[in-house]
Write an enzyme that holds these catalytic residues in place. Structure first.
Site, PDB file in Angstrom:
ATOM      1  N   ARG A  73       0.802  -1.170   0.052  1.00 23.68           N
ATOM      2  CA  ARG A  73      -0.003  -0.071   0.175  1.00 23.68           C
ATOM      3  C   ARG A  73       0.652   1.249  -0.015  1.00 23.68           C
ATOM      4  NH1 ARG A  73      -3.576  -2.072   4.721  1.00 23.68           N
ATOM      5  NH2 ARG A  73      -2.714  -4.107   4.807  1.00 23.68           N
ATOM      6  N   GLU A 110       0.890  -6.926  13.125  1.00 20.30           N
ATOM      7  CA  GLU A 110      -0.142  -6.979  13.884  1.00 20.30           C
ATOM      8  C   GLU A 110      -0.889  -8.222  13.707  1.00 20.30           C
ATOM      9  OE1 GLU A 110      -3.185  -4.047  13.191  1.00 20.30           O
ATOM     10  OE2 GLU A 110      -4.122  -4.004  14.788  1.00 20.30           O
TER      11      GLU A 110
HETATM   12  O1  PRP Z   1       2.945  -1.152  11.669  1.00 15.98           O
HETATM   13  P1  PRP Z   1       2.628  -2.644  11.395  1.00 15.98           P
HETATM   14  O2  PRP Z   1       2.353  -3.402  12.539  1.00 15.98           O
HETATM   15  O3  PRP Z   1       3.950  -3.125  10.928  1.00 15.98           O
HETATM   16  O4  PRP Z   1       1.729  -2.764  10.157  1.00 15.98           O
HETATM   17  C1  PRP Z   1       1.529  -1.912   9.248  1.00 15.98           C
HETATM   18  C2  PRP Z   1       1.667  -2.576   7.757  1.00 15.98           C
HETATM   19  O5  PRP Z   1       0.524  -3.688   7.785  1.00 15.98           O
HETATM   20  C3  PRP Z   1      -0.156  -3.446   6.505  1.00 15.98           C
HETATM   21  O6  PRP Z   1       0.494  -4.014   5.360  1.00 15.98           O
HETATM   22  P2  PRP Z   1       0.426  -5.742   5.193  1.00 15.98           P
HETATM   23  O7  PRP Z   1       1.672  -6.201   5.941  1.00 15.98           O
HETATM   24  O8  PRP Z   1      -0.821  -6.193   5.632  1.00 15.98           O
HETATM   25  O9  PRP Z   1       0.687  -5.957   3.641  1.00 15.98           O
HETATM   26  P3  PRP Z   1      -0.144  -5.296   2.488  1.00 15.98           P
HETATM   27  O10 PRP Z   1       0.028  -3.816   2.337  1.00 15.98           O
HETATM   28  O11 PRP Z   1       0.531  -6.099   1.504  1.00 15.98           O
HETATM   29  O12 PRP Z   1      -1.461  -5.505   2.419  1.00 15.98           O
HETATM   30  C4  PRP Z   1       0.065  -1.665   6.222  1.00 15.98           C
HETATM   31  O13 PRP Z   1      -0.134  -1.499   4.785  1.00 15.98           O
HETATM   32  C5  PRP Z   1       1.594  -1.428   6.802  1.00 15.98           C
HETATM   33  O14 PRP Z   1       2.551  -2.044   5.892  1.00 15.98           O
HETATM   34  N1  ADE Z   2      -6.022  -2.282  11.267  1.00 10.55           N
HETATM   35  C1  ADE Z   2      -5.170  -2.501   9.753  1.00 10.55           C
HETATM   36  N2  ADE Z   2      -6.028  -1.777   8.922  1.00 10.55           N
HETATM   37  C2  ADE Z   2      -5.346  -1.939   7.939  1.00 10.55           C
HETATM   38  N3  ADE Z   2      -4.015  -2.320   7.628  1.00 10.55           N
HETATM   39  C3  ADE Z   2      -3.309  -2.705   8.674  1.00 10.55           C
HETATM   40  N4  ADE Z   2      -2.109  -3.287   8.943  1.00 10.55           N
HETATM   41  C4  ADE Z   2      -1.946  -3.410  10.360  1.00 10.55           C
HETATM   42  N5  ADE Z   2      -3.086  -3.388  10.943  1.00 10.55           N
HETATM   43  C5  ADE Z   2      -3.905  -2.638  10.050  1.00 10.55           C
END
Ligand code: PRP
Ligand code: ADE
Length: 217
Positions: A73, A110
């Site tokens: 993202r 998370e």
């Molecule tokens: O602060 P944190 O606890 O590390 O979490 C934040 C991360 O989690 C989500 O990505 P995700 O790993 O779900 O991957 P995606 O963007 O590929 O969906 C979000 O886009 C951040 O990159």
């Molecule tokens: N609550 C949340 N919503 C969207 N992206 C996330 N990545 C980690 N926690 C999230």
């Protein structure tokens, strides 16, 4: 909720629109998570542009030569910011996606564990970098991004996210690096059960309430 008192944008009406354009999906991808879905922000041209513009206004005179975006993202915001401020864009990718020589950093999420990789040679020692992602939750992902950049001798000027959870606002989870966020997460009320006001789990109910963020952890 907006983060205007922290980001210098108190009273800026753009933050309200940005916040409201982000859909909140309860119990996705697992029970207890209030998923902040920025894909609905991307559908709203004005709110999306306002978010990018706020970042561009902040970073255009900071002598930043690298915008490093976190897969997936961070890729939705980073390239626009990089083009506007005259920096290169460096993708920080999930494992086994980059074809060249990489360095890797593992981190805890998370809801799981993961790893980020960066191409060797994409960033030179001494470069000034901005790390961009959509959201910071625990800060683990941003910390991995910071470590990657610092391992090649770059200076991480700041990390920037559209959405930030309260617990990681400030610097304590980011190795002392500044964190700039636009809005706080929104939260559906009465959503502890798998079915919320008749909306199925993993449904597409849009949150209209600005209240506490509930984490699964
Ligand atoms: O602060 P944190 O606890 O590390 O979490 C934040 C991360 O989690 C989500 O990505 P995700 O790993 O779900 O991957 P995606 O963007 O590929 O969906 C979000 O886009 C951040 O990159
Ligand atoms: N609550 C949340 N919503 C969207 N992206 C996330 N990545 C980690 N926690 C999230």
């Amino acid at each position: 909720m907006f983060a205007g008192d922290q980001n210098g944008l108190q009273g800026d009406p753009r933050l309200k629109a940005i916040s409201e354009a982000i859909r909140v999906v309860p119990h996705f991808p697992k029970p207890g998570i209030m998923f902040q879905d920025i894909t609905t922000l991307l559908l709203d041209h004005k709110a999306f542009k306002d978010a990018v513009d706020i970042f561009v206004d902040r970073y255009r005179d900071m002598d930043i030569s690298v915008v490093a975006g976190v897969e997936a993202r961070g890729f939705m915001f980073g390239p626009s910011i990089a083009l506007a401020i005259g920096a290169k864009f460096v993708p920080l990718r999930k494992p086994r996606k980059l074809p060249g020589e990489v360095i890797s950093e593992a981190y805890v999420l998370e809801y799981g564990t993961d790893c980020l990789e960066m191409h060797v040679g994409a960033v030179q020692p001494g470069e000034r970098a901005l790390v961009i992602d959509d959201l910071v939750a625990t800060g683990g992902t941003l910390c991995a991004a910071i470590r990657l950049l610092e391992r090649v001798g770059a200076q991480v000027v700041e990390c920037a996210c559209v959405v930030g959870l309260r617990e990681v606002k400030g610097q304590h989870r980011l190795n002392g690096k500044p964190l700039y966020i636009l809005v706080e997460p929104r939260q559906l009320t009465n959503c502890s059960a798998p079915s919320v006001n008749g909306v199925a789990v993993n449904g597409v109910e849009t949150c209209r309430h600005n209240d506490l963020y509930l984490s699964a952890t």
